[in-house]
Write an enzyme that holds these catalytic residues in place. Structure first.
Site, short mmCIF file in Angstrom:
data_model
loop_
_atom_site.label_atom_id
_atom_site.label_comp_id
_atom_site.label_asym_id
_atom_site.label_seq_id
_atom_site.Cartn_x
_atom_site.Cartn_y
_atom_site.Cartn_z
N PRO A 2 -7.07 28.01 -19.40
CA PRO A 2 -7.97 27.05 -18.74
C PRO A 2 -7.39 26.60 -17.39
CG PRO A 2 -7.61 26.45 -21.03
CD PRO A 2 -6.64 27.53 -20.73
N GLU A 3 -8.27 26.55 -16.39
CA GLU A 3 -7.88 26.09 -15.07
C GLU A 3 -8.67 24.82 -14.74
OE1 GLU A 3 -7.85 29.40 -12.25
OE2 GLU A 3 -7.57 30.81 -13.90
N LYS A 58 -4.35 21.09 -14.36
CA LYS A 58 -4.84 21.74 -15.58
C LYS A 58 -4.66 20.87 -16.82
CE LYS A 58 -3.53 26.30 -13.74
NZ LYS A 58 -2.74 27.53 -13.99
N ARG A 259 1.36 38.74 -12.80
CA ARG A 259 -0.03 38.42 -13.11
C ARG A 259 -0.94 39.51 -12.56
NH1 ARG A 259 -0.37 32.86 -14.00
NH2 ARG A 259 -2.45 33.27 -14.86
#
Length: 269
Positions: A2-3, A58, A259
């Site tokens: 989640p951002e 976040k 990433r």
């Protein structure tokens, strides 16, 4: 993970569900998900009213009536569900806060946590976070000043929570796509005009993400038709090998700072 848009969506929806409601019971199924003795945690939280819910980066902060705060970071794989015992998903629950017959279930907190702190402790815990993207004081000039002090690849900088709070893998990719800039590009090679484009794209993409409920598609409650609505609006994130909606080229991926990074090699220069 989640951002900012996902947590802002959670904040807005949970305010409607539990703000000013009393926590009638606390269940801890995984002690590592909290930061103090379970009995003390339960004693401090149970029978307290949720006064307010805020977001920082976040994180979500649940303000209790006794001036203590619950600090939530869902991390990778974490999510929440609000509903009755019969409605809950068939998943392992790490923590449960009860509000009468309805419960807030914290799911997937293997890396995430729900910690209990005082306001002073919260401020210290979050002191390293950068500015909020929608803070009125975080102007384009402030952005240009901050990015002017950075070096290295753009993707790495956007993921740095001390640079800007709340942006992660998904939205960094979407911001770069809208701005027409490769996330692999070195910041020193980006001129001020394109840096300003990044600032505007950041605002636009994050606002769109919030408006459409973020990209994580697990509903917060049974009738939730908003959460996850941004998932189908992603232009490059998690679309490796698919065609770009703008130019028809094939979306590619590279690994930056461990990433996966998605972009269109034709649209993003």
């Amino acid at each position: 993970m989640p951002e900012l848009p996902e947590m802002e969506n959670y904040k807005n929806l949970l305010k409607e569900k539990i703000a000013n409601h009393l926590i009638t019971d606390v269940q801890i199924n995984r002690e590592k998900s909290i930061n103090i003795n379970p009995d003390l945690f339960k004693k401090t939280v149970q029978h307290q009213r949720i006064i307010d819910i805020k977001r920082r980066g976040k994180h979500l902060l649940f303000q209790l009536q006794n001036e203590q705060r619950l600090l939530l970071h869902l991390m990778l794989g974490g999510w929440m569900f609000f509903g009755t015992e019969s409605e809950k998903p068939k998943r392992t629950i790490q923590v449960r806060l009860s509000f009468g017959q309805n419960h807030l279930y914290f799911i997937g907190l293997r890396l995430g946590y729900l910690h209990l702190y005082s306001q002073t402790q919260i401020e210290k815990k979050l002191s390293d976070l950068g500015p909020e993207p929608f803070d009125p004081e975080f102007t384009v000039n402030e952005f240009l000043k901050r990015i002017g002090a950075k070096h290295g690849r753009l993707k790495t900088t956007l993921l740095d929570q001390s640079f800007i709070a709340g942006i992660g893998n998904c939205y960094s990719a979407e911001i770069c796509f809208q701005a027409g800039i490769k996330p692999t590009k070195d910041i020193d090679d980006i001129n001020d005009g394109d840096r300003s484009k990044l600032y505007n794209s950041m605002k636009n993409i994050l606002q769109e993400g919030i408006k459409n409920g973020g990209y994580m598609d697990n509903p917060l409650f049974q009738e939730d038709m908003l959460t996850g609505g941004f998932n189908n609006r992603c232009q490059v994130y998690d679309r490796e090998g698919q065609l770009c909606n703008r130019c028809g080229s094939t979306i590619v991926t590279e690994v930056i700072s461990s990433r996966k990074t998605f972009y269109c090699p034709n649209c993003q220069k």
